[in-house]
Design a protein around this motif. Structure first.
Motif, short mmCIF file in Angstrom:
data_model
loop_
_atom_site.label_atom_id
_atom_site.label_comp_id
_atom_site.label_asym_id
_atom_site.label_seq_id
_atom_site.Cartn_x
_atom_site.Cartn_y
_atom_site.Cartn_z
N LEU A 132 -47.19 50.03 48.58
CA LEU A 132 -48.45 50.55 48.01
C LEU A 132 -49.16 51.42 49.05
CD1 LEU A 132 -49.52 47.19 46.35
CD2 LEU A 132 -48.69 49.22 45.15
N SER A 133 -48.49 52.46 49.46
CA SER A 133 -48.93 53.24 50.63
C SER A 133 -50.16 54.11 50.35
CB SER A 133 -47.79 54.12 51.14
OG SER A 133 -47.31 54.96 50.10
N ASP A 134 -50.60 54.21 49.08
CA ASP A 134 -51.78 55.03 48.76
C ASP A 134 -53.06 54.21 48.68
OD1 ASP A 134 -50.35 57.59 48.32
OD2 ASP A 134 -49.43 56.49 46.67
N LEU A 135 -52.97 52.92 48.93
CA LEU A 135 -54.15 52.06 48.78
C LEU A 135 -55.26 52.47 49.74
CD1 LEU A 135 -52.73 48.45 48.36
CD2 LEU A 135 -54.12 49.71 46.71
N ALA A 136 -56.49 52.54 49.22
CA ALA A 136 -57.66 52.76 50.06
C ALA A 136 -58.44 51.47 50.25
CB ALA A 136 -58.56 53.82 49.44
N LEU A 137 -58.33 50.55 49.31
CA LEU A 137 -59.03 49.27 49.49
C LEU A 137 -58.23 48.13 48.87
CD1 LEU A 137 -60.63 48.27 46.66
CD2 LEU A 137 -62.04 50.24 47.22
N LEU A 153 -47.68 45.85 55.96
CA LEU A 153 -49.04 46.37 55.73
C LEU A 153 -49.31 47.62 56.57
CD1 LEU A 153 -51.33 43.20 55.57
CD2 LEU A 153 -50.97 44.87 53.74
N SER A 154 -48.55 47.78 57.64
CA SER A 154 -48.76 48.95 58.51
C SER A 154 -48.45 50.26 57.79
CB SER A 154 -47.91 48.83 59.77
OG SER A 154 -46.54 48.78 59.44
N ASN A 155 -47.78 50.18 56.64
CA ASN A 155 -47.50 51.41 55.85
C ASN A 155 -48.75 51.92 55.13
OD1 ASN A 155 -44.83 51.18 56.55
ND2 ASN A 155 -44.23 50.15 54.66
N LEU A 156 -49.81 51.11 55.08
CA LEU A 156 -50.99 51.49 54.29
C LEU A 156 -51.91 52.37 55.13
CD1 LEU A 156 -51.68 48.08 52.49
CD2 LEU A 156 -49.99 49.83 51.98
N THR A 157 -51.46 53.58 55.36
CA THR A 157 -52.16 54.47 56.30
C THR A 157 -53.47 55.02 55.75
OG1 THR A 157 -50.77 56.28 55.53
CG2 THR A 157 -50.06 55.13 57.52
N SER A 158 -53.72 54.85 54.46
CA SER A 158 -54.99 55.32 53.88
C SER A 158 -56.00 54.18 53.69
CB SER A 158 -54.74 55.97 52.51
OG SER A 158 -53.91 57.10 52.64
N LEU A 159 -55.62 52.95 54.10
CA LEU A 159 -56.46 51.80 53.81
C LEU A 159 -57.77 51.88 54.58
CD1 LEU A 159 -56.21 49.27 52.03
CD2 LEU A 159 -55.64 48.00 54.10
N TYR A 160 -58.87 51.82 53.81
CA TYR A 160 -60.22 51.96 54.36
C TYR A 160 -60.90 50.60 54.46
CZ TYR A 160 -64.94 53.93 54.82
OH TYR A 160 -66.19 54.27 55.28
N GLU A 161 -60.68 49.75 53.46
CA GLU A 161 -61.28 48.42 53.43
C GLU A 161 -60.22 47.37 53.21
OE1 GLU A 161 -64.40 47.74 50.71
OE2 GLU A 161 -65.59 49.45 51.32
#
Length: 391
Positions: A132-137, A153-161
């Motif tokens: 889910l690499s596009d997740l922001a939150l 989880l390190s693939n979630l480079t867009s994660l903001y929250e």
């Protein structure tokens, strides 16, 4: 007044700039109840986006489908049956899943948010969550997720929250969160994390860090003041050590600092008074000694000051009691021997206060003369290092 409030609405604003399609879904339910004493929130209704029935799934949604099917397989308990519609390829129709246009190509839909707050789910996070690499939150507050966080989880480079609070996650501090380049809001409250907090956490560009109510056991590192955060909540862990003078580096951002019951000791550094934006300072239930730094009298925005249940001594200075926005001042269960000026009558200023169990003459519910004399005979030298300043 809302004490221990959350980060500013700036997080939401940025989210809405990045993912305009999240406006209707998230605007009403964004925001965090961060009071550390109340960790059960009201249940919120969950809406979800609808994809057209004939929508063509792109490869990003196909990867998301794989991730959600893997996740559903390791959810062992779903008493409210929320994941019953996690079926079929249209993941944007799943409960708790929020899709939005991909920023680089708005014709493509991606999974931008997951909100499963208060679903009472039991299970763990599968490695496939890294798809889910596009997740922001990610909001998983108040469930029964357990185990350790997957390195994927390190693939979630867009994660903001990232809100994993009120679950049963275990293991050492999840260092995978240090690899998330976009992360601004980290909430790990009320879990079972243990051991040392890596000093690298404070080098991250985080706006809010909540790690209270875990089993973390490290000394606050010298770079504690490096993170440009507005809210730091570390309560109910066993950190030990002293509050480092580097805290002065947080002056331009820090509004709330909660270090309740963290085993910190030594004197409060004068640098606390440099935190000119501070609204809440709570260092109660620790082993702090010495006087109240007079520099605190410069904190014009301070609303809540809690020094209770420590071993502090000396005078309660008039300058602190005269702070223009002070509404709650607790200094009970210490060894203060004098209240200056208006401090003797804070009720007249409408300030809630608690001065019990000190050594204050002519005040009720104070310590015995024997207790007070014993402390008086061992003056504290705050110029000494942390370990030497204890009696």
């Amino acid at each position: 007044m809302a004490l221990y409030s959350s980060i500013s609405p700036g997080a939401l604003v940025l989210m809405l700039l990045i993912f305009p399609a999240l406006i209707n879904n998230l605007a009403a339910k964004h925001g965090h109840t961060t009071t550390i004493y109340h960790h059960h929130h009201h249940h919120q209704q969950h809406h979800h986006n609808r994809l057209p029935e004939k929508a063509v799934l792109n490869n990003r949604l196909q990867r998301a489908y794989i991730a959600f099917q893997a996740w559903k397989r390791v959810i062992y308990s779903d008493p409210k049956n929320f994941t019953s519609n996690w079926d079929g390829p249209n993941v944007c129709n799943y409960s708790g899943v929020y899709c939005a246009p991909y920023p680089n190509n708005t014709k493509i839909q991606v999974v931008a948010g997951i909100d499963l707050n208060h679903w009472d789910l039991a299970g763990f996070l599968p490695d496939e969550i890294g798809l889910l690499s596009d997740l922001a939150l990610i909001h998983l507050n108040s469930n029964r997720f357990c185990g350790i966080l997957p390195q994927s989880l390190s693939n979630l480079t867009s994660l903001y929250e990232l809100d994993l609070s009120n679950n049963r996650f275990v293991g050492p501090f999840p260092s995978v969160v240090l690899s998330l380049p976009s992360l601004k809001y980290l909430d790990l409250r009320y879990n079972e994390f243990e051991g040392k907090v890596p000093s690298e956490l404070f080098n991250k560009n985080l706006d809010a860090i909540f790690v209270n109510n875990n089993h973390l056991t490290s000394v606050l590192p010298p770079n504690f003041g490096t993170a440009p955060a507005s809210v730091l909540v570390f309560a109910n862990n066993k950190f030990g050590g002293c509050l480092p003078p580097s805290i002065a580096n947080l002056a331009n951002t820090l509004e709330e600092l909660l270090l309740i019951n963290t085993s910190i000791k030594g004197c409060l550094p004068q640098e606390v008074g440099f935190l000119y934006k501070l609204k809440v300072l709570d260092v109660s239930y620790n082993k702090i000694v010495g006087p109240i730094p007079y520099s605190i009298a410069g904190l014009a925005h301070l609303e809540v000051l809690n020094l209770g249940h420590n071993m502090m001594t000396g005078v309660v200075p008039d300058g602190v009691c005269c702070l223009p926005n002070l509404s709650n001042f607790t200094f009970s269960y210490n060894y203060f021997c004098e209240e200056e000026g208006i401090c003797r009558n804070l009720t007249s200023k409408g300030i809630m206060f608690d001065d019990r169990r000190n050594c204050l003459p002519d005040k009720p519910q104070q310590r015995s003369k024997k207790e007070c004399d014993a402390v008086d005979q061992h003056p504290v030298d705050c110029s000494q290092n942390c370990s030497d300043s204890l009696h």
